[in-house]
Design an enzyme around this catalytic site. Sequence first.
Site, PDB file in Angstrom:
ATOM      1  N   THR A 161     -36.195 -14.811 -11.744  1.00  0.00           N
ATOM      2  CA  THR A 161     -37.640 -14.658 -11.592  1.00  0.00           C
ATOM      3  C   THR A 161     -38.226 -13.649 -12.580  1.00  0.00           C
ATOM      4  O   THR A 161     -39.258 -13.909 -13.209  1.00  0.00           O
ATOM      5  CB  THR A 161     -37.967 -14.197 -10.149  1.00  0.00           C
ATOM      6  OG1 THR A 161     -37.394 -15.127  -9.245  1.00  0.00           O
ATOM      7  CG2 THR A 161     -39.451 -14.103  -9.913  1.00  0.00           C
ATOM      8  N   ASP A 181     -43.695  -8.632 -11.275  1.00  0.00           N
ATOM      9  CA  ASP A 181     -44.346  -8.925  -9.995  1.00  0.00           C
ATOM     10  C   ASP A 181     -45.765  -8.368 -10.055  1.00  0.00           C
ATOM     11  O   ASP A 181     -45.963  -7.170 -10.139  1.00  0.00           O
ATOM     12  CB  ASP A 181     -43.576  -8.275  -8.846  1.00  0.00           C
ATOM     13  CG  ASP A 181     -44.091  -8.661  -7.475  1.00  0.00           C
ATOM     14  OD1 ASP A 181     -45.116  -9.371  -7.377  1.00  0.00           O
ATOM     15  OD2 ASP A 181     -43.465  -8.248  -6.479  1.00  0.00           O
ATOM     16  N   THR A 225     -41.009  -7.875   6.317  1.00  0.00           N
ATOM     17  CA  THR A 225     -40.799  -7.883   4.868  1.00  0.00           C
ATOM     18  C   THR A 225     -39.439  -7.295   4.525  1.00  0.00           C
ATOM     19  O   THR A 225     -38.849  -6.556   5.309  1.00  0.00           O
ATOM     20  CB  THR A 225     -41.902  -7.088   4.132  1.00  0.00           C
ATOM     21  OG1 THR A 225     -41.768  -7.319   2.725  1.00  0.00           O
ATOM     22  CG2 THR A 225     -41.827  -5.607   4.423  1.00  0.00           C
ATOM     23  N   ARG A 233     -48.153  -8.848  -7.748  1.00  0.00           N
ATOM     24  CA  ARG A 233     -48.839  -8.881  -6.453  1.00  0.00           C
ATOM     25  C   ARG A 233     -49.414  -7.512  -6.106  1.00  0.00           C
ATOM     26  O   ARG A 233     -48.802  -6.483  -6.342  1.00  0.00           O
ATOM     27  CB  ARG A 233     -47.873  -9.330  -5.348  1.00  0.00           C
ATOM     28  CG  ARG A 233     -47.480 -10.782  -5.511  1.00  0.00           C
ATOM     29  CD  ARG A 233     -46.520 -11.201  -4.452  1.00  0.00           C
ATOM     30  NE  ARG A 233     -45.238 -10.566  -4.708  1.00  0.00           N
ATOM     31  CZ  ARG A 233     -44.158 -10.758  -3.963  1.00  0.00           C
ATOM     32  NH1 ARG A 233     -44.221 -11.531  -2.905  1.00  0.00           N
ATOM     33  NH2 ARG A 233     -43.030 -10.164  -4.258  1.00  0.00           N
ATOM     34  N   LYS A 238     -44.229  -3.557  -1.101  1.00  0.00           N
ATOM     35  CA  LYS A 238     -45.312  -3.996  -0.209  1.00  0.00           C
ATOM     36  C   LYS A 238     -45.615  -2.893   0.809  1.00  0.00           C
ATOM     37  O   LYS A 238     -46.775  -2.575   1.067  1.00  0.00           O
ATOM     38  CB  LYS A 238     -44.912  -5.279   0.516  1.00  0.00           C
ATOM     39  CG  LYS A 238     -46.014  -5.888   1.352  1.00  0.00           C
ATOM     40  CD  LYS A 238     -45.551  -7.146   2.055  1.00  0.00           C
ATOM     41  CE  LYS A 238     -45.200  -8.235   1.077  1.00  0.00           C
ATOM     42  NZ  LYS A 238     -44.842  -9.502   1.734  1.00  0.00           N
TER      43      LYS A 238
END
Length: 87
Positions: A3, A15, A38, A17, A43
């Site tokens: 990824t 990432d 999670t 986000r 996060k």
Amino acid sequence: MDTVEANHVLGLPADARHYDLAAKILKSKGVSRIRLMTNNPDKINQLQELGIEVVERIPLEVGLTKENQSYLKTKKEKFHHILNEVN
């Protein structure tokens, strides 16, 4: 490619986000403390920095298989996800 590598080849961050909108929605509903499902410590950190207290992290472990082993290893090693089954 994993990824992270694929995102970098595409010119993207590993990432991208952000959880500011989620925090705004929670606050608009009067929620300031949560139990969060999670494996992603980023996060948790972002939500706490945005004023949402994470009082409990509930792990999301689906089980290690030959099909997901590489993916989960990338999550653990490159994103520091909390995954107990992955070595």
